[in-house]
Design an enzyme around this catalytic site. Structure first.
Site, PDB file in Angstrom:
ATOM      1  CD  GLU A 168       1.101  -0.366  -3.784  1.00  0.00           C
ATOM      2  OE1 GLU A 168       0.899  -1.045  -4.797  1.00  0.00           O
ATOM      3  OE2 GLU A 168       0.891  -0.800  -2.638  1.00  0.00           O
ATOM      4  CD  GLU A 367      -2.795   0.569  -0.468  1.00  0.00           C
ATOM      5  OE1 GLU A 367      -2.625  -0.628  -0.791  1.00  0.00           O
ATOM      6  OE2 GLU A 367      -2.924   1.478  -1.299  1.00  0.00           O
TER       7      GLU A 367
HETATM    8  C1  BGP Z   1      -1.980  -2.289  -3.440  1.00  0.00           C
HETATM    9  C2  BGP Z   1      -2.751  -1.221  -4.195  1.00  0.00           C
HETATM   10  C3  BGP Z   1      -4.206  -1.253  -3.988  1.00  0.00           C
HETATM   11  C4  BGP Z   1      -4.832  -2.613  -3.681  1.00  0.00           C
HETATM   12  C5  BGP Z   1      -3.958  -3.489  -2.808  1.00  0.00           C
HETATM   13  C6  BGP Z   1      -4.400  -4.922  -2.704  1.00  0.00           C
HETATM   14  O1  BGP Z   1      -0.886  -2.669  -4.214  1.00  0.00           O
HETATM   15  O2  BGP Z   1      -2.315   0.070  -3.847  1.00  0.00           O
HETATM   16  O3  BGP Z   1      -4.807  -0.561  -5.048  1.00  0.00           O
HETATM   17  O4  BGP Z   1      -5.405  -3.168  -4.760  1.00  0.00           O
HETATM   18  O5  BGP Z   1      -2.617  -3.477  -3.226  1.00  0.00           O
HETATM   19  O6  BGP Z   1      -3.891  -5.685  -3.759  1.00  0.00           O
HETATM   20  P1  BGP Z   1      -4.806  -6.512  -4.741  1.00  0.00           P
HETATM   21  O7  BGP Z   1      -5.961  -5.627  -5.039  1.00  0.00           O
HETATM   22  O8  BGP Z   1      -4.000  -6.761  -5.961  1.00  0.00           O
HETATM   23  O9  BGP Z   1      -5.165  -7.754  -4.037  1.00  0.00           O
END
Ligand code: BGP
Length: 462
Positions: A168, A367
């Site tokens: 990302e 993800e």
């Molecule tokens: C994505 C990232 C992750 C993870 C996930 C969940 O953007 O790649 O690292 O953190 O989001 O988001 P958050 O942790 O902000 O709730």
């Protein structure tokens, strides 16, 4: 049991995480500091309940047992990241042998359990010393990253067959240079554009270096959060707003990574507003030559936009949202804890777009997941009954399945995440894992979704 949604043979089932979010041992094993360690030191209040990255979920010490659990719940693949500041403290120069031992042990343990390691080189975690040189604003840091990538390929490339240059990459641009949710908390579009551009350049340089190794059966790609953009309506002004939003947040990375070129319309907008980054001689050719073999797609939520209601304040910093307003669609389904809309069909729309406009590039869901606050509410006989997560995954898998039926080149599905981990500024507020982690004792307990997922993998569908 009747399997209604059957997935292709050898589908990749597993989950993803990143170094800073699970390893812990932030000040152990010879690791240098990264921007998260430092930001927490100076502004602990910016992190939910003042919880920092020092310990997180202690994977550094518990990886063997964790991998055993992964195996138990059916994983055949798992994406992790290497911490640059652990492998090369300070970002350049000497390799930390303790880190080499650690990553070797993790990779070997995964392979011994028939779990394929997918490895990300950079997941938001700039070594502090390099950030002090300007981070991705600096071309020297691009070179340092290339050297770091080469070291990783040399050390682990005999066993790791799927590499991802960045996770990302738009997020550190947004967080660190536009919207104040990552260090260095700068608000400056021109710098943001330079950072984004240097990230793509670093990515292309790493791919170029990777290809000189000629590893057999290895692939290299990038992981992008391809948040699809939906206009409020088909009114041409709304559609235009959505297209511009898509240029800034999706195509700024997707086009150069997959097609090897920046979208002309984006370049035009930046030129008009005096926001173009400095581009070196030969860079664009390098980017053109080094497109990805494979694309990881992170999908959590859609982006809904409408034409701007008011002219932007001319005395405010230039921003992508000078061209659109966010739109809250009445009746949208929300995950109230994270504040993100749940829109399962988005996953299908992304895949169809990749098929139609990006050469049907080989891809997978790298993800997707649902963070929920205070999950202990759902404890029953010692286990978290996370039926909402099962529903969430099912809803997305159904649309993913449909895209595969229609010819999209989708190879797998990874949940975010394996076990509850530390979420950047949200720390442990929202829990995402198949496995719950008791932060006091570090005890791991599979949730209901973990057992459900195991049956999905066994049946290659549900
Ligand atoms: C994505 C990232 C992750 C993870 C996930 C969940 O953007 O790649 O690292 O953190 O989001 O988001 P958050 O942790 O902000 O709730």
């Amino acid at each position: 049991m009747i399997i209604q949604y059957k997935f292709p043979e050898d589908f990749w089932w597993g989950s993803a995480t990143s170094a800073t979010q699970i390893e812990g041992a932030a000040h152990e094993g010879g690791k240098g500091k990264n921007i998260w360690d430092y930001w927490y030191e100076i502004e602990p209040n910016r992190f939910f309940e003042n919880v920092g990255p020092a310990t997180t979920s202690d994977f550094y010490h518990r990886f063997k047992d964790d991998i055993k659990l992964m195996k138990e719940i059916g994983h055949n693949s798992f994406r992790l990241s290497i911490s640059w500041s652990r492998l090369i403290p300070g970002g350049r120069g000497e390799i930390n042998q303790e880190a080499v031992t650690f990553y070797n042990n993790v990779i070997n343990e995964l392979l011994a359990n028939d779990i394929e390691p997918f490895v990300t080189l950079y997941h938001f975690d700039m070594p502090l010393e390099l950030q002090n040189e300007g981070g991705w604003e600096s071309r020297n840091v691009v070179e340092a990253y290339k050297e770091y990538a080469i070291q990783c390929f040399q050390l682990f490339g005999d066993r790791v067959k799927k590499w991802f240059t960045f996770n990302e990459p738009i997020v550190p641009v947004e967080g660190g240079y536009l919207y104040d949710f990552h260090y260095p908390n700068i608000v400056d579009f021109k710098k943001a554009a330079q950072v984004a551009y240097h990230t793509i350049l670093a990515h292309a340089k790493a791919i170029e270096a990777f290809r000189t190794f000629n590893f057999a059966d290895s692939k290299i790609g990038i992981v992008l959060n391809l948040t699809p953009t939906y206009p409020r309506s088909q009114n041409p002004f709304d559609v235009k707003a959505a297209n511009i939003c898509d240029l800034f947040f999706n195509r700024s990375f997707l086009d150069p990574a997959v097609l090897g070129e920046y979208p002309k319309e984006l370049v035009e907008i930046l030129r008009e507003h005096g926001q173009l980054p400095v581009v070196g001689k030969g860079d664009l050719e390098l980017i053109k030559q080094n497109t990805v073999d494979i694309l990881g797609v992170n999908y959590y939520q859609p982006r809904r936009v409408k034409a701007k209601e008011y002219l932007p304040n001319p005395y405010s910093p230039f921003m992508p949202d000078w061209f659109f307003d966010y739109y809250e669609m009445p009746g949208r389904k929300m995950n109230p804890y994270r504040g993100w809309e749940i829109y399962e069909k988005g996953i299908y729309d992304i895949m169809i777009n990749l098929k139609e406009n990006y050469g049907n590039i080989e891809c997978f869901i790298s993800e997707n997941g649902m963070g929920v606050q205070d999950e202990e509410r759902f404890l029953k006989d010692g286990r978290i009954e996370d039926d909402y997560r099962i529903e969430f995954i099912k809803g997305h898998l159904k649309w993913l399945h449909k895209s595969i039926q229609e010819g999209c080149n989708v190879k797998g599905y990874h949940l975010w995440t394996f076990m509850d981990n530390w979420s950047w500024s949200n720390a442990y507020k929202n829990r995402y894992g198949f496995i719950s982690v008791d932060l006091k004792t570090q005890k791991r307990t599979p949730k209901k979704s973990a057992y459900w997922f195991k049956t999905v993998v066994e049946n290659n569908g549900f």
